[in-house]
Write a protein that holds these residues in place. Sequence first.
Motif, PDB file in Angstrom:
ATOM      1  N   ARG A 186      29.782  -5.299  64.454  1.00 15.61           N
ATOM      2  CA  ARG A 186      28.301  -5.809  64.486  1.00 15.61           C
ATOM      3  C   ARG A 186      28.459  -6.905  65.904  1.00 15.61           C
ATOM      4  NH1 ARG A 186      28.411  -8.784  58.808  1.00 15.61           N
ATOM      5  NH2 ARG A 186      30.491  -9.132  59.415  1.00 15.61           N
ATOM      6  N   PHE A 187      29.465  -6.992  66.597  1.00 16.10           N
ATOM      7  CA  PHE A 187      29.617  -7.952  67.544  1.00 16.10           C
ATOM      8  C   PHE A 187      29.473  -6.885  68.916  1.00 16.10           C
ATOM      9  CE2 PHE A 187      30.845 -10.927  64.487  1.00 16.10           C
ATOM     10  CZ  PHE A 187      30.430 -11.957  64.940  1.00 16.10           C
TER      11      PHE A 187
ATOM     12  N   THR B 243      21.669  -8.340  72.424  1.00 16.19           N
ATOM     13  CA  THR B 243      20.769  -7.213  71.979  1.00 16.19           C
ATOM     14  C   THR B 243      19.875  -6.706  73.188  1.00 16.19           C
ATOM     15  OG1 THR B 243      19.157  -8.585  70.880  1.00 16.19           O
ATOM     16  CG2 THR B 243      20.911  -7.696  69.709  1.00 16.19           C
ATOM     17  N   ALA B 244      19.797  -7.506  73.919  1.00 16.12           N
ATOM     18  CA  ALA B 244      18.614  -7.374  75.223  1.00 16.12           C
ATOM     19  C   ALA B 244      19.821  -7.014  76.445  1.00 16.12           C
ATOM     20  CB  ALA B 244      18.042  -8.616  75.535  1.00 16.12           C
TER      21      ALA B 244
ATOM     22  N   TYR C 133      28.724 -11.281  71.302  1.00 18.83           N
ATOM     23  CA  TYR C 133      27.615 -11.624  70.832  1.00 18.83           C
ATOM     24  C   TYR C 133      27.396 -10.814  69.337  1.00 18.83           C
ATOM     25  CZ  TYR C 133      26.783 -13.263  75.324  1.00 18.83           C
ATOM     26  OH  TYR C 133      26.943 -13.991  76.557  1.00 18.83           O
ATOM     27  N   PRO C 134      27.047 -11.467  68.347  1.00 16.51           N
ATOM     28  CA  PRO C 134      26.504 -10.500  67.207  1.00 16.51           C
ATOM     29  C   PRO C 134      25.148  -9.887  67.313  1.00 16.51           C
ATOM     30  CG  PRO C 134      26.346 -12.852  66.759  1.00 16.51           C
ATOM     31  CD  PRO C 134      26.692 -12.893  68.014  1.00 16.51           C
ATOM     32  N   HIS C 135      25.084  -8.784  66.986  1.00 17.48           N
ATOM     33  CA  HIS C 135      23.920  -7.994  67.120  1.00 17.48           C
ATOM     34  C   HIS C 135      22.978  -8.324  66.174  1.00 17.48           C
ATOM     35  CE1 HIS C 135      25.532  -5.510  70.493  1.00 17.48           C
ATOM     36  NE2 HIS C 135      25.234  -6.590  71.141  1.00 17.48           N
TER      37      HIS C 135
ATOM     38  N   LYS D 276      23.722 -16.726  64.320  1.00 16.16           N
ATOM     39  CA  LYS D 276      22.711 -16.149  64.387  1.00 16.16           C
ATOM     40  C   LYS D 276      22.742 -14.857  65.368  1.00 16.16           C
ATOM     41  CE  LYS D 276      19.248 -17.298  62.653  1.00 16.16           C
ATOM     42  NZ  LYS D 276      18.339 -16.810  61.615  1.00 16.16           N
ATOM     43  N   ALA D 277      21.924 -13.884  65.226  1.00 13.23           N
ATOM     44  CA  ALA D 277      22.023 -12.708  66.398  1.00 13.23           C
ATOM     45  C   ALA D 277      21.877 -13.193  67.873  1.00 13.23           C
ATOM     46  CB  ALA D 277      21.012 -11.775  66.254  1.00 13.23           C
TER      47      ALA D 277
END
Length: 420
Positions: A76-77, A82-83, A314-316, A327-328
């Motif tokens: 998940r990381f 995500t961007a 970074y968690p997505h 938080k994401a």
Amino acid sequence: MGDVRLAAGLRAEQLTAWLLRQFGDVIGEMSRPLTGESPYPFFAGVRERAPMVRSRSGVWLTARYSTCNAIMRDRRFGVRTTAGVSSAAVLAKALAELEIEEFLGLDPPGQTRMRALMAPSFSPSANKIYRDRVTAIVHRTLDRVPGRGPFDVITDFAEPIPQAVIAEVIGAPPRYHARLGHIAKRVGLLTDPVMGFARLREIRRLMTETKAMFGEMVEQRRAEGVDERPTDMIGSLLLASTKQEVPLGEMQSLLIATLIAGTENTVSLLGNAVHNLLEHPAQWDRLVADPTRSPGAMEETMRFDSTTLFTIRYPHEDVRIEGCLIKADSPVLALIGGANHDPAIFSDPETFDITRPNASDHLTFAAGRYFCIGAPLARLEGELALRALAERLPGLRRAGHPVYRTSAGFRALTALPVAA
């Protein structure tokens, strides 16, 4: 106008770090450039404080082995938001026009594709081919070292070996070797904080030159015909391009990544290894008495004195870790140097012991799908280099004070005077 914005971005990053330090914030302390000071007491403080520690800036940190390991293995990381934003945002913008952004790290599916293209050059079978080459390079390097007079471990031993090895792995013609070695040394680890705009401009200039050189090499080899059984990276990439589309720019990015990461990290590992062995004479004597302990000496160096002190994930999506809701897209710093000194995993972690049975459990090469693809080659270089050093220069001793590079995220020497 672009350069003005980049300079402003650098100043903003530096000002933010300075302000956080004034308030004693944990991420402010993390961003403080060190010049030889041990970072491990700070990491111990973070580790003892809580499994996850949150900075006022919103960045999370962990120095516990189990938590770092879990985060690095958690799919998940990623290494970008995500961007698609990299942790080295200002540097990414500076290099975007050169079309070599892949060097800064990708998440799947791009990361999967890049690793697949690099895999033939770093496979176990490739390492068997490299063993004889690395051995020859190590002994050729030691042949040039003064038998009894003083020399510098970094410039005379730790740098020439990885520079020559990576040039061989890439398949660069000899006329390029010296220049590629110089560039790798100058650029260093690009993910370390850039301390000024002049440095950023130098990196851009060197990357432009390197990209052009690799373009020349690839096109020259392409004109000579594709080798069906390549023994270097350029040959492997050209063979792959006969089976799938591999743009020239992608090849250049991979070759640049290999040059920089494959040189700089191993230089620092070798320097740190020799320094710690000489700082702990009983351990050097152990290696001299039995040079086959060289793999253990390298693993313990990577645990005891990590070259890479932290990595960013970074968690997505929103993730709960150790009871904390992350938080994401919130940056999470896995403090590798702290994890490698965690007494829950490594007994008596502040002792340097080349016979430590679980030293290879260190996280210096990361873990999970982002595990360093060049780790087997780095280990091979370290094993052969330290073994030859112990066999050929058993009387090695310090002949001056070590000089550390100034860095917030990387622990390495720029000079280590010795005599044999």
